[in-house]
Design an enzyme around this catalytic site. Sequence first.
Site, short mmCIF file in Angstrom:
data_model
loop_
_atom_site.label_atom_id
_atom_site.label_comp_id
_atom_site.label_asym_id
_atom_site.label_seq_id
_atom_site.Cartn_x
_atom_site.Cartn_y
_atom_site.Cartn_z
N ASP A 72 -2.83 13.72 6.15
CA ASP A 72 -3.89 12.87 6.70
C ASP A 72 -4.30 13.43 8.05
O ASP A 72 -3.70 14.37 8.55
CB ASP A 72 -3.44 11.41 6.76
CG ASP A 72 -2.28 11.21 7.72
OD1 ASP A 72 -1.87 12.20 8.38
OD2 ASP A 72 -1.78 10.09 7.83
N SER A 73 -5.31 12.83 8.68
CA SER A 73 -5.88 13.42 9.89
C SER A 73 -5.15 12.97 11.16
O SER A 73 -5.37 13.52 12.22
CB SER A 73 -7.34 13.01 10.01
OG SER A 73 -7.42 11.63 10.31
N GLY A 74 -4.32 11.94 11.05
CA GLY A 74 -3.68 11.37 12.23
C GLY A 74 -4.46 10.20 12.80
O GLY A 74 -3.96 9.43 13.61
N GLY A 75 -5.72 10.08 12.40
CA GLY A 75 -6.59 9.04 12.94
C GLY A 75 -6.05 7.64 12.72
O GLY A 75 -6.00 6.83 13.65
N PHE A 76 -5.61 7.37 11.50
CA PHE A 76 -5.16 6.02 11.17
C PHE A 76 -4.03 5.57 12.08
O PHE A 76 -4.03 4.45 12.61
CB PHE A 76 -4.72 5.97 9.69
CG PHE A 76 -4.29 4.61 9.25
CD1 PHE A 76 -5.24 3.64 8.94
CD2 PHE A 76 -2.95 4.28 9.15
CE1 PHE A 76 -4.85 2.36 8.55
CE2 PHE A 76 -2.55 3.01 8.74
CZ PHE A 76 -3.50 2.06 8.45
N ASP B 61 -11.48 10.38 11.12
CA ASP B 61 -12.44 9.28 11.04
C ASP B 61 -11.97 8.11 11.89
O ASP B 61 -10.86 8.10 12.39
CB ASP B 61 -12.58 8.82 9.58
CG ASP B 61 -11.25 8.31 9.02
OD1 ASP B 61 -10.18 8.64 9.59
OD2 ASP B 61 -11.28 7.57 8.02
N GLN C 19 -16.12 5.12 5.10
CA GLN C 19 -15.72 3.92 5.85
C GLN C 19 -16.80 2.86 5.67
O GLN C 19 -17.64 2.98 4.79
CB GLN C 19 -15.49 4.28 7.33
CG GLN C 19 -14.24 5.12 7.57
CD GLN C 19 -12.93 4.36 7.31
OE1 GLN C 19 -12.92 3.15 7.13
NE2 GLN C 19 -11.82 5.09 7.28
N GLY D 65 -10.06 2.85 4.96
CA GLY D 65 -10.31 1.52 5.50
C GLY D 65 -10.01 0.39 4.53
O GLY D 65 -10.48 -0.72 4.71
N ASP E 241 -2.09 6.97 -2.74
CA ASP E 241 -0.85 7.21 -2.00
C ASP E 241 -0.43 5.90 -1.37
O ASP E 241 -1.28 5.05 -1.07
CB ASP E 241 -1.04 8.24 -0.87
CG ASP E 241 -1.63 7.59 0.37
OD1 ASP E 241 -2.84 7.35 0.37
OD2 ASP E 241 -0.88 7.28 1.30
N CYS F 287 12.50 1.99 -18.32
CA CYS F 287 12.41 3.10 -17.37
C CYS F 287 13.49 4.14 -17.68
O CYS F 287 14.63 3.79 -17.98
CB CYS F 287 12.58 2.57 -15.94
SG CYS F 287 12.47 3.86 -14.69
N CYS G 32 14.33 6.67 -15.45
CA CYS G 32 14.65 7.39 -14.20
C CYS G 32 16.17 7.56 -14.08
O CYS G 32 16.93 6.94 -14.83
CB CYS G 32 14.09 6.64 -12.99
SG CYS G 32 15.11 5.25 -12.43
N CYS H 84 18.04 4.21 -13.63
CA CYS H 84 18.09 3.36 -14.83
C CYS H 84 18.96 3.97 -15.92
O CYS H 84 19.58 3.26 -16.70
CB CYS H 84 16.68 3.08 -15.34
SG CYS H 84 15.77 1.98 -14.22
N HIS I 125 13.85 4.93 -8.45
CA HIS I 125 13.28 4.08 -9.51
C HIS I 125 11.82 3.74 -9.22
O HIS I 125 10.95 3.91 -10.08
CB HIS I 125 14.10 2.80 -9.66
CG HIS I 125 13.42 1.79 -10.53
ND1 HIS I 125 13.38 1.89 -11.91
CD2 HIS I 125 12.69 0.69 -10.21
CE1 HIS I 125 12.67 0.90 -12.40
NE2 HIS I 125 12.23 0.15 -11.40
ZN LIG Z 1 14.17 3.32 -13.27
#
Ligand SMILES: [Zn+2]
Length: 374
Positions: free
Chosen positions: A97-101, A151, A193, A220, A270, A308, A310, A313, A339
Amino acid sequence: MGYQDYFQFDVIKASEKSNARAGVFKTPHGEIKTPIFMPVGTNSSVKMMTFDQVKACNAQIILANSYHMYLRAGCELIKTAGGLHKWMNWDRPILTDSGGFQVFSLSKLRKITPDGVHFQDPKNGSKHFISPEVSMKIQEDLGADIIMAFDECAPCPCEYSVARSALDKTKAWLERCFEAHKNYNQALFPIVQGANFDDLRKESAEFVSKFDAVGYAIGGVSVGEPMEIKNHITKITAPLLPFNKPRYLMGVGTPIDLINGITYGIDMFDCVLPTRNARHGTFFTYEGNKIIKNKQFEYDFSPLDEKCDCYACKNHTRAYIRHLYKTQEATAATLLSIHNTHFLLKLATDLRQSIIDGNFEEYSQKLLEGFNKG
Ligand SMILES: [Zn+2]
């Protein structure tokens, strides 16, 4: 030379009943099958997990935060190490990311000017300045495959004048980002935005679409607004972005958010939620979220979720993980992180397959009924 030498996105199947689509996104560090969830590695580490574990969850791309890398490691160190991929030994795609947030979140410690943002590190008081040009330099030093425009993320909802002013700066700064960024092996994504205002979102989407970018992001959202506002913004904005480019909804999601976003035409997501929830003892299931410390799991020798597959699990029971959590063993957070991360990635894979099979709407509707039980 151009971006087309390093990146390509193809929609391989688009739903006829919604805006959902399945795609393949080629990057310098490999292909990403979309829709995709990107685990967040804030400090160049996905919290509580090793990268072998992250890979075993089938993560195709991860996100790292420029702000944390710049302040806590320093770009010179990462650059000298050979870039983020070598630094953390992750050979698949990375997005920064840009760091802005993060800078804008320091409400009392920052000052916004047309040129950029002056801010103070809340940990040690040191003074810094980030502008579009500085953000591009930081992200070039880090060397991710996908980098984000610098931004101004307005709160949502907010006053119209606040959103207007943030959008004006975001537009001017985007031009400066493209002016400063010349590495074709790093795709610069512009960010839409406009807070909760339809006309500003439309104006912003039209503005960013004028740049022939590799992909586009919607920012945003997921900043504390109700789900209906988040859904509305995504629904009206996503279709305004070029069809043949990947669309990234920033900072989202939950299992329900993923389904909604994909329905509206989003390809990339994300969120820190899977690992943050895990550290707080909450885990995803096809019957909604559950809390591991609850008494009901004391003698529960079933896996976190029956469906699941994973590592957690396949190998451990709810009763065992509950015991680890209650005795503050770090392994509890690791198992729950594995998980939750696996769960969201598997969900994205299954939803993608349903788009290809032509039954996304029916399939996702059934999943939503289960998730809403939580
Ligand atoms: Zn799992």
